[in-house]
Write a protein that holds these residues in place. Structure first.
Motif, PDB file in Angstrom:
ATOM      1  N   GLN A 183      -0.003  -2.432   5.387  1.00  0.00           N
ATOM      2  CA  GLN A 183      -0.120  -3.884   5.239  1.00  0.00           C
ATOM      3  C   GLN A 183       0.754  -4.356   4.090  1.00  0.00           C
ATOM      4  OE1 GLN A 183      -4.067  -5.906   5.424  1.00  0.00           O
ATOM      5  NE2 GLN A 183      -3.580  -6.675   3.382  1.00  0.00           N
TER       6      GLN A 183
ATOM      7  N   THR B  37      -0.071 -12.217   5.267  1.00  0.00           N
ATOM      8  CA  THR B  37      -0.063 -10.760   5.343  1.00  0.00           C
ATOM      9  C   THR B  37       0.290 -10.326   6.758  1.00  0.00           C
ATOM     10  OG1 THR B  37      -2.437 -10.706   5.848  1.00  0.00           O
ATOM     11  CG2 THR B  37      -1.805 -10.508   3.533  1.00  0.00           C
ATOM     12  N   CYS B  38       0.885  -9.152   6.864  1.00  0.00           N
ATOM     13  CA  CYS B  38       1.244  -8.614   8.167  1.00  0.00           C
ATOM     14  C   CYS B  38       0.862  -7.141   8.224  1.00  0.00           C
ATOM     15  CB  CYS B  38       2.735  -8.799   8.454  1.00  0.00           C
ATOM     16  SG  CYS B  38       3.821  -7.804   7.415  1.00  0.00           S
ATOM     17  N   GLN B  39       0.612  -6.676   9.427  1.00  0.00           N
ATOM     18  CA  GLN B  39       0.280  -5.287   9.683  1.00  0.00           C
ATOM     19  C   GLN B  39       1.463  -4.632  10.394  1.00  0.00           C
ATOM     20  OE1 GLN B  39      -2.720  -4.537   8.417  1.00  0.00           O
ATOM     21  NE2 GLN B  39      -3.179  -6.698   8.064  1.00  0.00           N
TER      22      GLN B  39
ATOM     23  N   PRO C  65       6.437  -4.912  12.750  1.00  0.00           N
ATOM     24  CA  PRO C  65       5.169  -5.639  12.626  1.00  0.00           C
ATOM     25  C   PRO C  65       4.490  -5.812  13.974  1.00  0.00           C
ATOM     26  CG  PRO C  65       6.988  -7.188  12.561  1.00  0.00           C
ATOM     27  CD  PRO C  65       7.600  -5.813  12.665  1.00  0.00           C
TER      28      PRO C  65
ATOM     29  N   ASP D  16      -1.280 -11.859  10.198  1.00  0.00           N
ATOM     30  CA  ASP D  16      -2.618 -12.402  10.019  1.00  0.00           C
ATOM     31  C   ASP D  16      -2.584 -13.922   9.891  1.00  0.00           C
ATOM     32  OD1 ASP D  16      -3.442  -9.802  10.059  1.00  0.00           O
ATOM     33  OD2 ASP D  16      -3.678  -9.629   7.883  1.00  0.00           O
TER      34      ASP D  16
ATOM     35  N   GLN E 108       0.834  -1.193   0.000  1.00  0.00           N
ATOM     36  CA  GLN E 108       0.000   0.000   0.000  1.00  0.00           C
ATOM     37  C   GLN E 108       0.867   1.242   0.000  1.00  0.00           C
ATOM     38  OE1 GLN E 108      -2.151  -0.536   3.646  1.00  0.00           O
ATOM     39  NE2 GLN E 108      -3.791  -1.712   2.719  1.00  0.00           N
TER      40      GLN E 108
ATOM     41  N   GLY F  76       1.616  -8.042   1.901  1.00  0.00           N
ATOM     42  CA  GLY F  76       1.222  -9.421   1.635  1.00  0.00           C
ATOM     43  C   GLY F  76       2.300 -10.134   0.837  1.00  0.00           C
TER      44      GLY F  76
ATOM     45  N   GLU G 283      -1.382   2.504  10.163  1.00  0.00           N
ATOM     46  CA  GLU G 283      -0.623   1.288   9.864  1.00  0.00           C
ATOM     47  C   GLU G 283      -0.654   0.975   8.370  1.00  0.00           C
ATOM     48  OE1 GLU G 283      -4.811  -0.005  10.945  1.00  0.00           O
ATOM     49  OE2 GLU G 283      -3.326   1.414  11.709  1.00  0.00           O
TER      50      GLU G 283
END
Length: 220
Positions: free
Chosen positions: A70, A192-194, A173, A177, A37, A72, A68
Motif C-alpha cells: 500500500q 491510498t492505493c493497493q 495498482p 481507495d 510499507q 499513501g 500486496e
C-alpha cells in the motif's frame, strides 16, 4: 547506548523515500508520498507426517508468497497524486484517454479540458455508452517501485543515509481507495492505493561503514 550509537542511532519510521519507476514522475510523487510499507516475508508450507517414529506433523516450505503493498499520498490542490494513480490504473484497461482511429476522434476521455468552473465539467460532452474496454499488455503498465529506508546523518551526501532498499518488481495498482471528503476541520486530502507485484529484491547497506547507494539504485 554505546551499541546504538555505534550503529548510527535509532531508526525513525518517518524517514523514507519512495520512487516509482515511471517516466515523467520525477521526484514529485516521492515528495507527496507520506505512507509506505516494507513488505513482509512469507512462505507457503505443507505438512509431512511419519518421517520418524514418534514424530508428529511438521511443516516445510515450498513456495514464496508476495502479498500486496500500500502507498499513501498527500494531495496538492491540483490533485496530482490521484490523477497519476488514475492514469496508471487506466493504462491497464485503456478505457480512458483521447484516442483516434484512422485519424478521426473516436471517444472523449476523462482528461479532456473542461475549465475550472464546476458547471463546465457538468456540461462536458459525455462518452459513448457502447465504448469498449481493452486490456493492455503487462509490459506497458508494470513498473518497479523502490522503497528506501533512510536515516538522517552526516555520513552521506545531503545528510541522508540509506540502510536498505526494497525493490518491488513489476508492480501495478489493482485498487485505488475511496477519498473521503467532508465538512469540518481542515485536513489534508489523502489517497491510498493497493498494488500487486511479482517479487521483491532487497539491497543492504551498512551505514556505519559505506557510503549509501541511494542515487545509484533509483536515480534520485
Amino acid at each position: 547506548m554505546s551499541f546504538m550509537n555505534s550503529q548510527g542511532g535509532m531508526s525513525l519510521s518517518n524517514s523514507f523515500i519512495v520512487k516509482i519507476d515511471i517516466p515523467g514522475t520525477g521526484n514529485a510523487m516521492a515528495f507527496l508520498c507520506d505512507e509506505a510499507q516494507l513488505p513482509n516475508t512469507q512462505a507457503a508450507t505443507g505438512t509431512i507426517k511419519g518421517r520418524y517414529l514418534g514424530e508428529g506433523e511438521i511443516n516445510y516450505p515450498h513456495t514464496r508468497i508476495f502479498t500486496e503493498m500500500q502507498l499513501g499520498f498527500q494531495c496538492d490542490a491540483n490533485m496530482a497524486p490521484l490523477k497519476f494513480l488514475n492514469d496508471w490504473y487506466s493504462s491497464i484497461f485503456t478505457e480512458y484517454g483521447y484516442y483516434t482511429e484512422g485519424g478521426v476522434p473516436k471517444d472523449f476521455g476523462y482528461s479532456e479540458r473542461a475549465g475550472s468552473a464546476p458547471r463546465l465539467h457538468r456540461e462536458a460532452k459525455r462518452r459513448i455508452d457502447n465504448r469498449t474496454v481493452q486490456l493492455n499488455y503487462p509490459d506497458n503498465y508494470c513498473a518497479n517501485i523502490y522503497v528506501h529506508k533512510t536515516e538522517r546523518g552526516p555520513r552521506s551526501k545531503g545528510g541522508v543515509r540509506t540502510s536498505l532498499t526494497y525493490v518491488m518488481e513489476r508492480a501495478w495498482p489493482f485498487a485505488i481507495d475511496a477519498v473521503p471528503l467532508q465538512f469540518g476541520s481542515t485536513l489534508l486530502t489523502k489517497v491510498t492505493c493497493q498494488l500487486y507485484y511479482t517479487r521483491h529484491t532487497i539491497f543492504h547497506n551498512d551505514i556505519t561503514k559505506a557510503v549509501p547507494f541511494l542515487n545509484i539504485i533509483s536515480g534520485i
